[in-house]
Write an enzyme that holds these catalytic residues in place. Structure first.
Site, PDB file in Angstrom:
ATOM      1  CG  HIS A 105      -1.786  -1.008   1.541  1.00 43.05           C
ATOM      2  ND1 HIS A 105      -1.399  -2.175   2.135  1.00 43.05           N
ATOM      3  CD2 HIS A 105      -3.125  -1.111   1.323  1.00 43.05           C
ATOM      4  CE1 HIS A 105      -2.461  -2.963   2.266  1.00 43.05           C
ATOM      5  NE2 HIS A 105      -3.517  -2.350   1.775  1.00 43.05           N
ATOM      6  CG  ASP A 108       1.674  -1.021   3.368  1.00 39.40           C
ATOM      7  OD1 ASP A 108       0.846  -0.685   4.211  1.00 39.40           O
ATOM      8  OD2 ASP A 108       1.456  -1.838   2.439  1.00 39.40           O
ATOM      9  CD  GLU A 236      -7.879  -8.226  -1.136  1.00 41.30           C
ATOM     10  OE1 GLU A 236      -6.867  -7.816  -1.747  1.00 41.30           O
ATOM     11  OE2 GLU A 236      -7.886  -8.443   0.081  1.00 41.30           O
ATOM     12  CD  GLU A 272      -7.286 -11.586   2.316  1.00 40.75           C
ATOM     13  OE1 GLU A 272      -6.838 -10.664   1.606  1.00 40.75           O
ATOM     14  OE2 GLU A 272      -7.368 -11.524   3.554  1.00 40.75           O
ATOM     15  CG  ASP A 300      -4.530 -10.877  -1.113  1.00 40.19           C
ATOM     16  OD1 ASP A 300      -3.667 -10.831  -2.017  1.00 40.19           O
ATOM     17  OD2 ASP A 300      -4.917  -9.863  -0.502  1.00 40.19           O
ATOM     18  CG  ASP A 311      -9.215 -10.749   7.134  1.00 37.76           C
ATOM     19  OD1 ASP A 311      -8.964 -11.906   6.748  1.00 37.76           O
ATOM     20  OD2 ASP A 311      -8.983  -9.730   6.464  1.00 37.76           O
ATOM     21  CG  ASP A 313      -5.260 -11.224   7.260  1.00 38.95           C
ATOM     22  OD1 ASP A 313      -6.012 -11.752   6.426  1.00 38.95           O
ATOM     23  OD2 ASP A 313      -5.210  -9.994   7.442  1.00 38.95           O
ATOM     24  CG  ASP A 343      -3.502  -9.720   2.801  1.00 40.83           C
ATOM     25  OD1 ASP A 343      -2.915  -9.299   3.809  1.00 40.83           O
ATOM     26  OD2 ASP A 343      -4.508  -9.160   2.312  1.00 40.83           O
TER      27      ASP A 343
HETATM   28  C1  XLS Z   1      -7.787  -6.597   4.165  1.00 42.51           C
HETATM   29  C2  XLS Z   1      -7.319  -6.790   2.807  1.00 42.51           C
HETATM   30  C3  XLS Z   1      -6.140  -5.902   2.408  1.00 42.51           C
HETATM   31  C4  XLS Z   1      -5.986  -5.897   0.923  1.00 42.51           C
HETATM   32  C5  XLS Z   1      -5.175  -4.770   0.403  1.00 42.51           C
HETATM   33  O1  XLS Z   1      -8.529  -7.392   4.710  1.00 42.51           O
HETATM   34  O2  XLS Z   1      -7.027  -8.136   2.623  1.00 42.51           O
HETATM   35  O3  XLS Z   1      -4.979  -6.330   3.054  1.00 42.51           O
HETATM   36  O4  XLS Z   1      -5.443  -7.090   0.466  1.00 42.51           O
HETATM   37  O5  XLS Z   1      -5.672  -3.534   0.730  1.00 42.51           O
HETATM   38 NI    NI Z   2      -6.031  -8.998   1.020  1.00 44.28          NI
HETATM   39 NI    NI Z   3      -7.863  -9.516   4.313  1.00 46.18          NI
END
Ligand code: XLS
Ligand code: NI
Ligand code: NI
Length: 441
Positions: A105, A108, A236, A272, A300, A311, A313, A343
């Protein structure tokens, strides 16, 4: 590179492939970048990418506790120095891990300034630095994106904000993020609208907000063409979090939105895993929906936790899931410009920077293994043979006639009256599950 051992001294060489019996935790057991799988190499098929935000900007904080990781690259007091150190740490990590791609991003890689103009300058400065490191190492950008969710101004939406000044700000930010992605040779650009949704319908005009989002995306498409950015645009989907309801809820709703607003030709989807499960689907369901529409652009790669409803992740480890995912990806001939972007973040208690290696090695091996298994299943027609046969009745006779569009309900009724009642073939779910499991060795 001069900085090769600056931030990850405990990993003093590139992670080697050692094969499945290796006991070395810092080795790949399945991911062998140059190994051929079909007519491409593993590296070409998997196109792994590291997510800059989680891996280098993640602090281990959660809803109940603040920053937990003490990263060397976050120590400098000046924000630009900190951004440069972080970028060096990132490139040291990419090289040692042996990945070719990263995703970022705008916020980031470069710190937000006091003003919009200052933020743009910061971004330009860091992009120049990233560009030189990319040139030196051959590492590339899979996709860039704009953070349209952290700043307080986006708390009621970015493109879908009720305040036109905020939507304008978001548009200007996206312009700069696309510029940065183009400058770094990014192969894709992602739109994830974390705040593009609503908290309560009592204050929301949903139709208006969706029209704003469409206008926003049209402007992005126009700009992309104007500057000759040849990266792929990706949406996404995610159902919720941080908003209660996000407009790009899942693959099907994102596709409908794109179609409704005449944007379908300009976008594919970035699916994702954890967003799929949050939407009440499986990862493979979302991949299959996107792929069936010819719109599966990138992935993702992560996972959620069945015990937790958000989430999380986490890094992917489930071979069953990576196998089915790779079957869908191989069946559509790969991901093209897309790739598998982790991700994903290490847990709050995984405080050692070496854990970042363990996490990525696990994810890469899980997908490499899934790829090998999926390739064998496809080559043996172990499942596809059955699926093909299941639809046999559409290849000739009444099935072919119906699908040709030459008959309507009346003609079909006549046929039904003269025909025997159908005897269904078994769907054989359990047998197919056993076949799949027999490949997971
Ligand atoms: C958040 C999203 C983010 C996107 C990019 O849940 O997965 O990380 O991949 O903005
Ligand atoms: Ni993502
Ligand atoms: Ni996410």
């Amino acid at each position: 590179m001069t900085t090769l051992n600056r931030f990850f001294p405990k990993v003093d060489r590139q992670i080697p492939y050692e094969g499945k019996d290796s006991k070395n935790p810092l080795s790949f057991r399945y991911y062998d970048k140059n190994r051929n799988v079909g007519n491409k190499t593993m590296g070409e098929l998997l196109r792994f990418s590291v997510a800059y935000w989680h891996t280098f900007m993640g602090t281990g904080s959660d809803m109940f506790g603040g920053p937990n990781f003490k990263r060397e690259w976050h120590k400098a007091s000046n924000p630009i120095d900190r951004a440069r150190d972080t970028m060096e740490a990132a490139f040291e990590f990419f090289q040692k891990l042996g990945v070719e791609y990263y995703c970022f991003h705008d916020r980031d890689i470069a710190p937000e300034g006091q003003t919009f103009v200052q933020s743009c300058r910061n971004l330009e400065t860091v992009v120049e630095f990233a560009k030189s490191l990319q040139k030196e190492t051959g590492i590339k950008v899979l996709w860039g994106t704009a953070n349209l969710f952290s700043s307080p101004i986006y708390s009621q939406g970015a493109a879908t904000s009720p305040d036109a000044r905020v939507m304008a700000h978001a548009a200007a930010q996206v312009k700069n993020a696309i510029d940065a992605t183009k400058e770094l040779g990014g192969e894709n650009y992602v739109f994830w609208g974390g705040r593009e949704g609503y908290e309560t319908l009592l204050n929301t005009d949903m139709k208006k907000e969706q029209e704003q989002m469409a206008r926003f995306l049209h402007m992005a498409v126009d700009y992309k063409h104007k500057i000759g950015f040849d990266g792929q645009f990706l949406i996404e989907p995610k159902p919720a979090e941080p908003t209660k309801h996000q407009y790009d809820f899942d693959a099907a709703s994102a596709l409908y939105f794109l179609k409704e607003h005449d944007l379908l030709d300009h976008f594919k989807l970035n699916i994702e895993a954890n967003h799929a499960t949050l939407a009440g689907h499986t990862f493979e369901h979302e991949l299959a929906v996107a792929s069936a529409a010819g719109k599966l652009g990138s992935v993702d790669a992560n996972r959620g936790d069945t015990m937790l409803g958000w989430d999380t992740d986490q890094f992917p480890v489930d071979i069953y899931s990576t196998t089915v995912a790779m079957m869908i990806i191989l069946n559509q001939g790969g991901l093209g410009k897309g790739g598998l972007n982790f991700d994903a973040k290490v847990r709050r208690s995984s405080t050692d920077p070496t854990d970042l290696f363990h996490a990525h090695i696990g994810g890469m091996d899980a997908f490499a293994r899934g790829l090998l298994i999926a390739r064998r299943i496809i080559d043996d027609s172990a499942l596809s043979g059955f699926i093909d046969k299941r639809y046999d009745s559409y290849r000739s006779g009444i099935g072919a006639t119906i699908m040709s569009g030459r008959v309507g309900l009346e003609e079909i009724e006549k046929w039904v009256i003269g025909a025997e009642s159908p005897v269904l073939q078994s769907g054989r779910q359990e047998m197919l599950e056993n076949i799949l499991n027999s490949y997971l060795t």
